[in-house]
Design an enzyme around this catalytic site. Structure first.
Site, PDB file in Angstrom:
ATOM      1  N   TYR A   1       0.862  -1.189   0.000  1.00 43.13           N
ATOM      2  CA  TYR A   1       0.000   0.000   0.000  1.00 43.13           C
ATOM      3  C   TYR A   1       0.890   1.228   0.000  1.00 43.13           C
ATOM      4  CZ  TYR A   1      -4.753  -1.543   1.249  1.00 43.13           C
ATOM      5  OH  TYR A   1      -6.005  -2.064   1.262  1.00 43.13           O
TER       6      TYR A   1
ATOM      7  N   TYR B   1      -8.836  -9.536  -0.055  1.00 34.78           N
ATOM      8  CA  TYR B   1      -9.583  -8.290  -0.209  1.00 34.78           C
ATOM      9  C   TYR B   1      -9.706  -7.877  -1.665  1.00 34.78           C
ATOM     10  CZ  TYR B   1     -10.664  -3.350  -0.065  1.00 34.78           C
ATOM     11  OH  TYR B   1     -11.232  -2.123  -0.291  1.00 34.78           O
ATOM     12  N   LYS B   2      -8.661  -8.144  -2.460  1.00 36.41           N
ATOM     13  CA  LYS B   2      -8.706  -7.757  -3.872  1.00 36.41           C
ATOM     14  C   LYS B   2      -9.429  -8.798  -4.717  1.00 36.41           C
ATOM     15  CE  LYS B   2      -5.113  -4.322  -3.897  1.00 36.41           C
ATOM     16  NZ  LYS B   2      -5.734  -3.054  -4.268  1.00 36.41           N
TER      17      LYS B   2
ATOM     18  N   HIS C   1     -14.490   3.669   4.155  1.00 33.58           N
ATOM     19  CA  HIS C   1     -13.302   2.839   3.985  1.00 33.58           C
ATOM     20  C   HIS C   1     -13.197   1.752   5.051  1.00 33.58           C
ATOM     21  CE1 HIS C   1     -11.479   6.138   1.412  1.00 33.58           C
ATOM     22  NE2 HIS C   1     -11.324   5.042   0.688  1.00 33.58           N
TER      23      HIS C   1
ATOM     24  N   GLU D   1      -7.622   0.984 -11.550  1.00 39.46           N
ATOM     25  CA  GLU D   1      -8.375   2.217 -11.376  1.00 39.46           C
ATOM     26  C   GLU D   1      -7.430   3.406 -11.480  1.00 39.46           C
ATOM     27  OE1 GLU D   1     -10.126   2.020  -7.530  1.00 39.46           O
ATOM     28  OE2 GLU D   1     -11.629   0.530  -8.099  1.00 39.46           O
TER      29      GLU D   1
ATOM     30  N   ASN E   1      -4.923   2.412  -8.519  1.00 39.99           N
ATOM     31  CA  ASN E   1      -5.314   1.352  -7.609  1.00 39.99           C
ATOM     32  C   ASN E   1      -5.625   0.134  -8.479  1.00 39.99           C
ATOM     33  OD1 ASN E   1      -5.984   0.216  -5.132  1.00 39.99           O
ATOM     34  ND2 ASN E   1      -8.153   0.722  -5.353  1.00 39.99           N
TER      35      ASN E   1
ATOM     36  N   ARG F   1      -3.751   8.888  -8.732  1.00 41.18           N
ATOM     37  CA  ARG F   1      -3.031   7.712  -8.267  1.00 41.18           C
ATOM     38  C   ARG F   1      -3.652   6.507  -8.925  1.00 41.18           C
ATOM     39  NH1 ARG F   1      -5.738   4.762  -4.008  1.00 41.18           N
ATOM     40  NH2 ARG F   1      -3.774   3.728  -3.526  1.00 41.18           N
TER      41      ARG F   1
END
Lengths: 315, 346, 151
Positions: B37, B316-317, B193, B265, B225, B223
């Protein structure tokens, strides 16, 4: 930090102590629109020093042909407003920041109550356009010492919901009266002297208004003081802060990059860590907590000063 | 500049494809061989010519098909687009930002003529020719945010600043990675979040909020993701999870190259001028593992990253269940050779 | 209490009498949450800034009524809530948007569309409910053991 170089196209007195300045793009290009309550930071170069002061925009936020500010002359400061009054003339070029807003209207409000003391009328002037569009009820209460000093009078519409309280004429603003009985969903906004801001906050608290409904903007500019020296931890560089210059301005002069926004001790952006302190930090901001001030491990360079042997900044 | 638009689907028969040019310009998100991260923020727009970073709102060969897919999703679930009443002004800000940007950056495709508040907008790819009055909602068929986001790729969240926090008070969300606008609308930055693992402990969100609150007018940032998706599906919403969830289990060593997609993203951040709100566009790019591997550097790097990744993160992904198959497949593209730093192909 | 409007929803036998003895300015009874809604909205209509809202009861009650209050202009920080009674949760099914009250197990069955949902620890103040997501979407029919929801 976005900067614009504009031309001063009009300077006009609004009252004995207040002048209005108009800035336009020298090539006639449109300026970015902004939100009511926004301010710009104006650079005032004088000799080796560049001072920077923030001023609320008083013009129509959707009119991109120019920006207008109203500056009240303060003779006890470090000279920023005096500079504006004495050294800035029509035709001059001036560098300003793009608009930023820390005093926006909360558009969820079912009613807005605006309370202005003296020059604190300025941010509300740019909000009037937005308030008209919103078509929600609002009240504006403008307190000034005398009609002559009420620089904003000429810029306000005459309307039932605009109340002017001139203390010379015996009309005092009764905050209890103003706040009591307002409908659910009312937000109150205060701009003016610290005493007025505190009085409104206290009255609102007494009436059990939640803090999220109470907004304020204080006009503060860095106070002058005894010169002092700070050291930059990473380079050992020693920087002297002059009497009529803020620590932030001195750092900028020495090309030390500090992030900033309001320059008045309220927004927290310039918060800097102190790696070593032998002396007393004179905290003049509204950002740090009591504990943080006592610990002397942080300083807000826009407003605060130092007295003592060494102050080393963790930069 | 003439652009060809693909005739393709993002559901059902999944005829989505990337031309070789689209693969070359894909925003591969990994700049080194391991992943953590990070904040990884840059000024936007600005980037090599032809990349998705060059213009404010990137338009590519998938534009027309993506807008059709959005239409289908909205017809089935209108709650994917919501705007709390106080956010209408922010909607106008977004409409202006997107129209001005597109007309400036793609003059062959979009035109905007403004006479005071009388605006004339032409969108050639979608065959739209519309005159309307800026700031007057009665002159548009729907709210300004909905109107313009039906013509702009990617999801959009509009955040209201108050009480030192940001609140998700409006959005158009039809290509999300498994979160519900309907459930989250009205939440603040930390609340929406809440489901993200580990980040809370690392203070990532405190830093992120501080950064976003400091974003100023005319100073946008971006950014990248990423997640993984089975099939080139845009609507991977929790609402339809029971429809697309089962597809996750259809991955086999034989089809993983074609059916497993890297989903990137491109997130950008804009301070809107009249409302002082923050606009948060989330633009989604999809590329199959097979296509990605045609870029040798990416094949090597993706293998190394997915092999070493924290299992919580893989979960999570959304690809933990297929991780072994994916890593196995990618190993054929990794000869152990060093990779150059940065995200672009060699 | 003389400034207070009290609204009792499905009160126990002696609750009304006990409340009356405290002499609130107004005392209202609603047989259930559905009936309480319009009455609550009406009372809020006469409220002024400075009004504080105290909600005590199940999550379902607090969730529903706090959402209503926010919609009527009452700021979030003018509300205080205290959980009393059942630990049962108010759940919104993310698939059909139906709300199921009194959920005490995880997973549970959506009372509207029939999908089996797991209880996600994600709460929406606007809806006053937690999120329920299909538990067997990827593996239809394979459902984890049911557990009781603990506070």
């Amino acid at each position: 930090m976005n900067k614009l170089t504009l031309q001063v196209t009009k300077v006009e007195p609004l009252s004995p102590l207040v002048k209005r300045f108009r800035f336009e793009d020298p090539n006639g290009a449109g300026l970015p629109v902004f939100s009511g309550g926004a301010h710009i930071t104006v650079e005032m170069p004088e000799g080796e020093i560049i001072r920077r002061n923030s001023y609320s925009l008083v013009s129509d936020p959707y009119d991109g042909t120019g920006y207008e500010i109203a500056v009240r002359r303060e003779d006890t400061g470090r000279g920023g407003s005096r500079y504006m009054h004495e050294k800035v003339s029509e035709g001059d070029l001036i560098t300003i920041s793009a608009p930023k807003n820390m005093f926006q209207l909360d558009l969820r409000a079912r009613k807005h109550v605006l309370i202005a003391g003296g020059i604190g009328i300025t941010p509300f002037l740019s909000q009037l356009r937005q308030l008209d569009m919103e078509q929600k009820p609002f009240e504006l209460h403008y307190a000034a010492r005398s009609r002559k000093e009420a620089a904003g009078l000429a810029l306000l519409p005459e309307a039932a919901h605009v109340h002017v309280h001139i203390s010379d004429e015996g009309a005092r603003m009764d905050l209890g009266d103003i706040l009591d009985g307002q409908p659910l969903g009312t937000h109150v906004y205060t701009c003016g002297p610290e005493g007025l801001i505190k009085a409104v906050a206290d009255q609102a608290a007494r009436l059990n208004w939640p803090v999220s409904s109470v907004h304020s903007e204080a006009f503060t500019s860095p106070p002058p003081g005894e010169p002092f020296t700070v050291t930059i931890a990473s380079t050992g560089q020693a920087i002297t802060v002059k009497a009529n210059q803020s620590l932030l301005e001195a750092l900028e002069e020495a090309k030390v990059e500090i992030d900033y926004s309001c320059r008045g001790g309220a927004c927290g952006r310039c918060e800097t860590h102190v790696s070593s302190c032998d002396g007393r930090i004179l905290h003049n901001d509204h950002w740090l907590s009591e504990d943080e001030r006592a610990a002397q491990t942080k300083i807000m360079p826009c407003m605060s000063r130092f007295r003592g042997a060494t102050l080393e900044l963790d930069l | 500049m003439t652009m060809q638009f693909n005739d393709e689907t993002f559901r059902g028969d999944y005829t989505y494809f990337n031309t070789p040019a689209a693969v070359q310009r894909f925003p591969f998100p990994f700049d080194q061989d391991s992943y953590m991260y990070s904040v990884n923020i840059e000024r936007h727009p600005g980037g090599p010519k032809g990349t998705p970073f060059e213009f404010a709102f990137d338009v590519d060969e998938h534009y027309v098909a993506e807008m059709k897919d959005r239409e289908i999703t909205l017809a089935g679930d209108p709650m994917r687009c919501q705007s709390l009443p106080h956010m209408e002004l922010a909607g106008w800000d977004l409409l202006e930002l997107i129209m001005v940007s597109k007309a400036r950056d793609y003059p062959d495709l979009f035109k905007l003529h403004r006479d005071g508040n009388q605006w004339h907008w032409i969108n050639k790819p979608l065959d739209i020719d519309k005159t309307f009055t800026f700031l007057d909602p009665t002159t548009l068929p729907c709210g300004p945010m909905e109107y313009i986001t039906r013509q702009a790729q990617g999801d959009y969240a509009l955040l209201h600043e108050r009480e030192g926090n940001l609140w998700l008070d409006a959005g158009m969300v039809t290509s999300q990675a498994d979160w519900s606008l309907d459930f989250d609308v009205g939440m603040n930055f930390f609340e929406w979040h809440a489901p993200v693992p580990k980040a809370k402990k690392m203070g990532v969100f405190d830093k992120a909020l501080k950064f976003l609150l400091a974003v100023e007018q005319d100073q946008p940032y971006r950014r990248l993701n990423w997640t993984m998706t089975v099939n080139p599906r845009l609507d991977t919403s929790p609402e339809n999870y029971h429809k697309w969830g089962p597809e996750k289990r259809t991955i086999t060593p034989k089809n993983v190259g074609q059916k497993q997609f890297l989903r990137v993203e491109l997130q950008t951040f804009w301070r809107l001028p009249r409302s002082n709100a923050i606009a948060f566009p989330i633009r989604c790019y999809l590329c199959s593992l097979e296509d990605l591997a045609t870029v040798p550097k990416w094949g090597r790097r993706l293998h190394r990253i997915l092999r070493e990744i924290d299992p919580d993160l893989a979960d999570y992904k959304g690809f933990a269940v297929n991780q072994a198959t994916i890593v196995d497949y990618l190993s054929q593209f990794d000869d152990g050779a060093p990779t150059s730093p940065g995200i672009f192909p060699d | 209490m003389d400034q207070a409007q009290v609204l009792l929803v499905a009160p126990e036998a002696d609750a009304e009498a006990r409340m009356k003895s405290l002499q609130p300015r107004g005392l209202h009874i609603a047989p259930d949450l559905d009936a309480a809604g319009p009455l609550f909205r009406q009372l809020l209509g006469t409220a002024r800034m400075g009004t504080q809202l105290f909600l005590a009861g199940s999550e379902g009650l607090m969730g529903a009524l706090s959402a209503l209050a926010v919609a009527e202009g009452l700021p979030l920080d003018a509300m205080q809530m205290e959980h009393r009674g059942t630990v049962a949760r108010r759940m919104q099914c993310v698939h059909c948007k139906g709300v199921t009250d009194n959920v005490t197990t995880d997973p549970f069955t959506c009372s509207h569309c029939g999908l089996t949902l797991f209880v996600r620890d994600h709460f929406s103040r606007r809806l006053g409910a937690f999120q329920g997501v299909c538990v067997d979407a990827e593996t239809p029919g394979e459902i984890p053991d049911t557990v009781e929801i603990r506070p």
